[in-house]
Design a protein around this motif. Structure first.
Motif, PDB file in Angstrom:
ATOM      1  N   LEU A 159       0.963  -1.297  -0.082  1.00 27.33           N
ATOM      2  CA  LEU A 159       0.021  -0.113  -0.021  1.00 27.33           C
ATOM      3  C   LEU A 159       0.901   1.381  -0.069  1.00 27.33           C
ATOM      4  CD1 LEU A 159      -2.716   1.400   0.235  1.00 27.33           C
ATOM      5  CD2 LEU A 159      -2.495   1.296   2.552  1.00 27.33           C
ATOM      6  N   SER A 160       0.673   1.997  -0.895  1.00 20.30           N
ATOM      7  CA  SER A 160       1.389   3.465  -0.965  1.00 20.30           C
ATOM      8  C   SER A 160       0.316   4.326  -0.898  1.00 20.30           C
ATOM      9  CB  SER A 160       2.050   3.624  -2.409  1.00 20.30           C
ATOM     10  OG  SER A 160       2.955   2.620  -2.373  1.00 20.30           O
ATOM     11  N   HIS A 161       0.702   5.491  -0.009  1.00 16.67           N
ATOM     12  CA  HIS A 161      -0.017   6.819  -0.195  1.00 16.67           C
ATOM     13  C   HIS A 161       1.006   7.932   0.021  1.00 16.67           C
ATOM     14  CE1 HIS A 161      -0.277   4.846   3.858  1.00 16.67           C
ATOM     15  NE2 HIS A 161       0.265   5.726   4.216  1.00 16.67           N
ATOM     16  N   SER A 162       0.427   9.269  -0.672  1.00 21.37           N
ATOM     17  CA  SER A 162       1.296  10.251  -0.815  1.00 21.37           C
ATOM     18  C   SER A 162       0.961  11.195   0.237  1.00 21.37           C
ATOM     19  CB  SER A 162       1.160  10.814  -2.207  1.00 21.37           C
ATOM     20  OG  SER A 162       2.070  11.854  -2.361  1.00 21.37           O
ATOM     21  N   GLY A 163       2.052  12.146   0.807  1.00 21.06           N
ATOM     22  CA  GLY A 163       1.854  13.272   1.749  1.00 21.06           C
ATOM     23  C   GLY A 163       2.811  14.223   1.561  1.00 21.06           C
ATOM     24  N   GLN A 164       2.608  15.438   2.272  1.00 19.52           N
ATOM     25  CA  GLN A 164       3.858  16.243   2.213  1.00 19.52           C
ATOM     26  C   GLN A 164       4.475  16.106   3.325  1.00 19.52           C
ATOM     27  OE1 GLN A 164       2.480  20.248   1.594  1.00 19.52           O
ATOM     28  NE2 GLN A 164       4.447  21.024   1.494  1.00 19.52           N
ATOM     29  N   LEU A 165       5.870  16.128   3.467  1.00 25.02           N
ATOM     30  CA  LEU A 165       6.872  16.195   4.401  1.00 25.02           C
ATOM     31  C   LEU A 165       6.936  17.465   4.963  1.00 25.02           C
ATOM     32  CD1 LEU A 165       9.651  14.026   2.701  1.00 25.02           C
ATOM     33  CD2 LEU A 165       8.134  13.584   4.552  1.00 25.02           C
ATOM     34  N   PRO A 166       7.387  17.387   6.316  1.00 26.42           N
ATOM     35  CA  PRO A 166       7.143  19.060   6.861  1.00 26.42           C
ATOM     36  C   PRO A 166       8.592  19.543   6.570  1.00 26.42           C
ATOM     37  CG  PRO A 166       6.979  16.964   8.620  1.00 26.42           C
ATOM     38  CD  PRO A 166       7.002  16.426   7.198  1.00 26.42           C
ATOM     39  N   ASN A 167       8.836  20.707   6.854  1.00 24.15           N
ATOM     40  CA  ASN A 167      10.036  21.682   6.719  1.00 24.15           C
ATOM     41  C   ASN A 167      11.152  21.224   7.668  1.00 24.15           C
ATOM     42  OD1 ASN A 167       9.225  22.808   4.229  1.00 24.15           O
ATOM     43  ND2 ASN A 167       7.977  24.342   5.516  1.00 24.15           N
ATOM     44  N   ARG A 168      12.194  20.683   7.401  1.00 26.54           N
ATOM     45  CA  ARG A 168      12.915  20.154   8.272  1.00 26.54           C
ATOM     46  C   ARG A 168      14.609  20.341   7.539  1.00 26.54           C
ATOM     47  NH1 ARG A 168       9.484  20.114  11.191  1.00 26.54           N
ATOM     48  NH2 ARG A 168       8.939  18.704  12.925  1.00 26.54           N
ATOM     49  N   THR A 169      15.623  20.255   8.433  1.00 29.01           N
ATOM     50  CA  THR A 169      16.970  20.105   8.092  1.00 29.01           C
ATOM     51  C   THR A 169      17.475  18.930   8.849  1.00 29.01           C
ATOM     52  OG1 THR A 169      17.745  22.015   9.207  1.00 29.01           O
ATOM     53  CG2 THR A 169      17.067  22.280   7.102  1.00 29.01           C
ATOM     54  N   GLY A 170      18.735  18.363   8.207  1.00 29.92           N
ATOM     55  CA  GLY A 170      19.517  17.388   8.800  1.00 29.92           C
ATOM     56  C   GLY A 170      18.639  16.198   9.230  1.00 29.92           C
ATOM     57  N   ARG A 171      19.172  15.254  10.013  1.00 33.52           N
ATOM     58  CA  ARG A 171      18.682  14.036  10.526  1.00 33.52           C
ATOM     59  C   ARG A 171      17.854  13.883  11.452  1.00 33.52           C
ATOM     60  NH1 ARG A 171      21.971   9.076  10.257  1.00 33.52           N
ATOM     61  NH2 ARG A 171      20.754   7.407  11.435  1.00 33.52           N
ATOM     62  N   HIS A 172      16.667  12.903  10.789  1.00 41.19           N
ATOM     63  CA  HIS A 172      15.204  12.856  11.573  1.00 41.19           C
ATOM     64  C   HIS A 172      14.841  11.591  11.580  1.00 41.19           C
ATOM     65  CE1 HIS A 172      14.448  17.188  12.676  1.00 41.19           C
ATOM     66  NE2 HIS A 172      15.128  17.343  11.572  1.00 41.19           N
ATOM     67  N   MET A 173      13.780  11.400  12.411  1.00 40.46           N
ATOM     68  CA  MET A 173      13.106  10.000  12.500  1.00 40.46           C
ATOM     69  C   MET A 173      11.556  10.212  12.184  1.00 40.46           C
ATOM     70  SD  MET A 173      14.744   7.779  15.642  1.00 40.46           S
ATOM     71  CE  MET A 173      13.620   6.372  15.239  1.00 40.46           C
ATOM     72  N   ILE A 174      11.009   9.377  11.425  1.00 39.53           N
ATOM     73  CA  ILE A 174       9.604   9.273  11.096  1.00 39.53           C
ATOM     74  C   ILE A 174       9.167   8.084  11.820  1.00 39.53           C
ATOM     75  CG2 ILE A 174       7.703   9.118   9.341  1.00 39.53           C
ATOM     76  CD1 ILE A 174       9.846  10.838   7.500  1.00 39.53           C
ATOM     77  N   LEU A 175       8.200   8.324  12.617  1.00 34.07           N
ATOM     78  CA  LEU A 175       7.216   7.159  13.202  1.00 34.07           C
ATOM     79  C   LEU A 175       5.969   6.818  12.568  1.00 34.07           C
ATOM     80  CD1 LEU A 175       7.107   5.187  15.614  1.00 34.07           C
ATOM     81  CD2 LEU A 175       5.844   6.891  16.805  1.00 34.07           C
ATOM     82  N   GLY A 176       5.940   5.610  11.932  1.00 36.60           N
ATOM     83  CA  GLY A 176       4.713   5.291  11.190  1.00 36.60           C
ATOM     84  C   GLY A 176       3.995   4.407  11.995  1.00 36.60           C
ATOM     85  N   VAL A 177       2.537   4.749  12.262  1.00 34.62           N
ATOM     86  CA  VAL A 177       1.561   4.008  13.128  1.00 34.62           C
ATOM     87  C   VAL A 177       0.468   3.497  12.266  1.00 34.62           C
ATOM     88  CG1 VAL A 177       0.346   3.894  15.257  1.00 34.62           C
ATOM     89  CG2 VAL A 177       2.556   5.301  15.233  1.00 34.62           C
ATOM     90  N   TRP A 178       0.377   2.249  12.233  1.00 35.67           N
ATOM     91  CA  TRP A 178      -0.751   1.594  11.471  1.00 35.67           C
ATOM     92  C   TRP A 178      -1.613   1.008  12.691  1.00 35.67           C
ATOM     93  CZ3 TRP A 178      -0.279  -4.192   9.668  1.00 35.67           C
ATOM     94  CH2 TRP A 178      -1.504  -4.673   9.124  1.00 35.67           C
TER      95      TRP A 178
END
Length: 195
Positions: A159-178
């Motif tokens: 399953l793919s879905h599209s969304g806009q990433l926030p404005n950030r710089t550098g290294r970050h983590m994204i936590l996906g919750v299903w």
């Protein structure tokens, strides 16, 4: 011959009951865009991962994040001690997925089987978060930057879905919750990204 056939039928029946009785075994998944830590372990990119290398789809914990769910510091493992390697920041050695600040991004989940789904939510770390400490709620923005309602439907195996990433710089983590609709559980997937 009759005894052997009877024993085989009984064995298959017991195996069938065991499989059916473990409902959560049929409802697992993880992100592979951006690459999640569990996928990096499963595909051999990262070593010393423990059991997660064989079970990337099994990072399942209580739903209701951020008010409920796994404890701080154990978000990437969903609170499961057998997957605790996912919480270790490894001094920044986790490979990152390159992303562009503010751009549209295609998030993709892989499922070993489908399950009635409430939604998919994506949280991101705050600018200036401590990337050397295990992930906590305080390190994340309080609101998801993307929520994809799924209205109790069952997703396909990919399953793919599209969304806009926030404005950030550098290294970050994204936590996906299903979030699963018909159980008290959700699946958690941590991805290291570089803007």
């Amino acid at each position: 011959m009759r005894k052997k056939i009877g024993a085989a039928v009984v064995g298959l029946a017991i195996a069938g009951v065991s499989f059916v009785g473990t409902g959560s075994a049929s409802s697992h998944g993880y992100t592979d865009q951006p690459l999640s830590r569990q996928k990096l372990c499963a595909n051999g990119t990262v070593s010393n991962c423990g059991n997660i290398q064989w079970e990337p789809q099994s990072v399942e914990g209580p739903k209701g994040f951020p008010a409920a769910g796994p404890a701080d510091g154990k978000l990437c493992s969903a609170g499961l001690s057998q997957f605790n390697q996912l919480n270790d920041q490894r001094n920044g050695a986790w490979p990152t997925t390159k992303v562009t600040s503010g751009a549209s991004y295609n998030f993709r989940w892989q499922f070993t089987a489908s399950h009635a789904t409430t939604d998919f939510k994506y949280y991101i770390t705050k600018q200036g978060w401590n990337s050397n400490a295990p992930l906590t709620r305080a390190a994340l923005e309080t609101q998801p930057f993307l929520t994809v309602p799924y209205n109790n439907a069952r997703p396909p195996f990919t399953l793919s879905h599209s969304g806009q990433l926030p404005n950030r710089t550098g290294r970050h983590m994204i936590l996906g919750v299903w979030t699963i609709a018909d159980t008290a559980m959700a699946f958690y997937s941590c991805s290291d990204v570089q803007f």
